[in-house]
Design an enzyme around this catalytic site. Structure first.
Site, PDB file in Angstrom:
ATOM      1  CG  HIS A 179      -1.916   1.060   1.266  1.00  0.00           C
ATOM      2  ND1 HIS A 179      -2.073   1.891   2.349  1.00  0.00           N
ATOM      3  CD2 HIS A 179      -2.829   1.464   0.343  1.00  0.00           C
ATOM      4  CE1 HIS A 179      -3.049   2.744   2.101  1.00  0.00           C
ATOM      5  NE2 HIS A 179      -3.524   2.513   0.895  1.00  0.00           N
ATOM      6  CG  HIS A 198      -3.332   9.245  -0.167  1.00  0.00           C
ATOM      7  ND1 HIS A 198      -4.159   9.978   0.665  1.00  0.00           N
ATOM      8  CD2 HIS A 198      -3.961   8.059  -0.367  1.00  0.00           C
ATOM      9  CE1 HIS A 198      -5.225   9.262   0.962  1.00  0.00           C
ATOM     10  NE2 HIS A 198      -5.133   8.094   0.361  1.00  0.00           N
TER      11      HIS A 198
HETATM   12  O1  G3P Z   1      -6.642   1.223  -3.029  1.00  0.00           O
HETATM   13  C1  G3P Z   1      -6.716   0.927  -1.680  1.00  0.00           C
HETATM   14  C2  G3P Z   1      -6.550   2.156  -0.838  1.00  0.00           C
HETATM   15  O2  G3P Z   1      -5.392   2.819  -1.245  1.00  0.00           O
HETATM   16  C3  G3P Z   1      -7.731   3.074  -0.932  1.00  0.00           C
HETATM   17  O3  G3P Z   1      -7.694   4.090  -0.007  1.00  0.00           O
HETATM   18  O4  G3P Z   1      -7.221   6.317   0.869  1.00  0.00           O
HETATM   19  O5  G3P Z   1      -5.457   4.603   0.963  1.00  0.00           O
HETATM   20  O6  G3P Z   1      -6.086   5.607  -1.220  1.00  0.00           O
HETATM   21  P1  G3P Z   1      -6.554   5.195   0.153  1.00  0.00           P
HETATM   22 MG    MG Z   2      -4.811   4.502  -2.579  1.00  0.00          MG
END
Ligand code: G3P
Ligand code: MG
Length: 253
Positions: free
Chosen positions: A34, A76
């Site tokens: 992630h 992000h």
């Molecule tokens: O794609 C999974 C996750 O990244 C979605 O939430 O807020 O971490 O981008 P976020």
């Molecule tokens: Mg994400």
């Protein structure tokens, strides 16, 4: 990415492959770093993606915006404040302005192309469309890497909470797998992903349950769950027979 996961990445029905490694996950479960390996390194930086690959992920996940001068940048938030030493909206800044910022440990905010060059087909790249006009910009970059750099459609996965932007992308590039991100279970369960002709539905850990997973599987969808960091939670979602897990600490998968 392991060869077996590359084969099983296609939307096919289930195989159980006996796990021969220490991981509690069956081999078919996609291990997704992630924002790279954000539990260890500054999120969405080359340094973070390098760490994730070193920790044997099958895929890295990253987030994109189009900045003021048109470049697709990997960050992000809609603002640079949280992840850099700057302030203000990502979309309002030129690429030159963004490159002045420290994204952590001296890292720069990378472009999507820089990340793809770094990854060089070693793992799947999951591009999450965050900002406006990211569908077209992402399509253009992916198209370039497929045509000129011999990437394949299955080296990519494109996802978004913005299903309209995701649908635009799917129309432009039908062969790239897309994942419909949701942050809660709609009344119609996974049907929104079917409507998008998605390969997967990507649901928050907070809402995952067996009925949802079964519904998605019956719809021919894979289920990827975010963001699962605790060992207990990893074991819990593995039992639900999910197909992929986003984790900030990929060595735990
Ligand atoms: O794609 C999974 C996750 O990244 C979605 O939430 O807020 O971490 O981008 P976020
Ligand atoms: Mg994400």
């Amino acid at each position: 990415m392991s060869e077996i996961n590359k084969l099983l990445f296609k939307p096919v029905k289930y195989y159980y492959i006996e796990n021969t490694e220490e991981s509690i996950l069956a081999k078919k479960v996609l291990k997704i770093g992630h924002r790279g390996a954000m539990g260890h390194e500054p999120e969405n930086t080359i340094r973070s993606f390098k760490k994730a690959i070193a920790l044997n992920v099958d895929a890295i996940e990253l987030d994109v915006y189009v900045c003021k001068t048109g470049e697709l940048v990997v960050i992000h938030d809609d603002k640079v404040d949280r992840t850099t030493n700057g302030v203000g909206y990502t979309e309002d800044k030129t690429f030159a302005e963004l490159r002045q910022l420290d994204a952590g440990k001296g890292e720069l905010i990378p472009t999507l192309e820089e990340v793809l060059d770094f990854v060089d087909k070693r793992v799947i790249v999951n591009i999450e469309l965050k900002g406006r006009k990211t569908a077209i910009a992402t399509y253009q970059v992916i198209d370039k890497y497929i045509k000129k750099n011999a990437w394949s459609a299955l080296d990519f996965m494109v996802s978004s909470f913005d299903h309209h932007e995701l649908n635009k992308f799917k129309q432009l590039s039908p062969q790239i797998p897309v994942g419909a991100l949701i942050d809660g279970i709609p009344l119609s369960y996974s049907d929104c992903a079917v409507e998008l002709n998605a390969q997967s539905i990507n649901l928050s850990l907070d809402f995952i349950n067996q009925d949802f997973v079964n519904h998605a599987h019956n719809n021919g969808l894979k289920v990827y769950v975010y963001t699962v960091n605790d060992y207990d939670d990893i074991a819990k979602v593995a039992k639900l027979n999910v197909d992929g897990i986003f984790c900030n600490f990929p060595e735990r998968l």
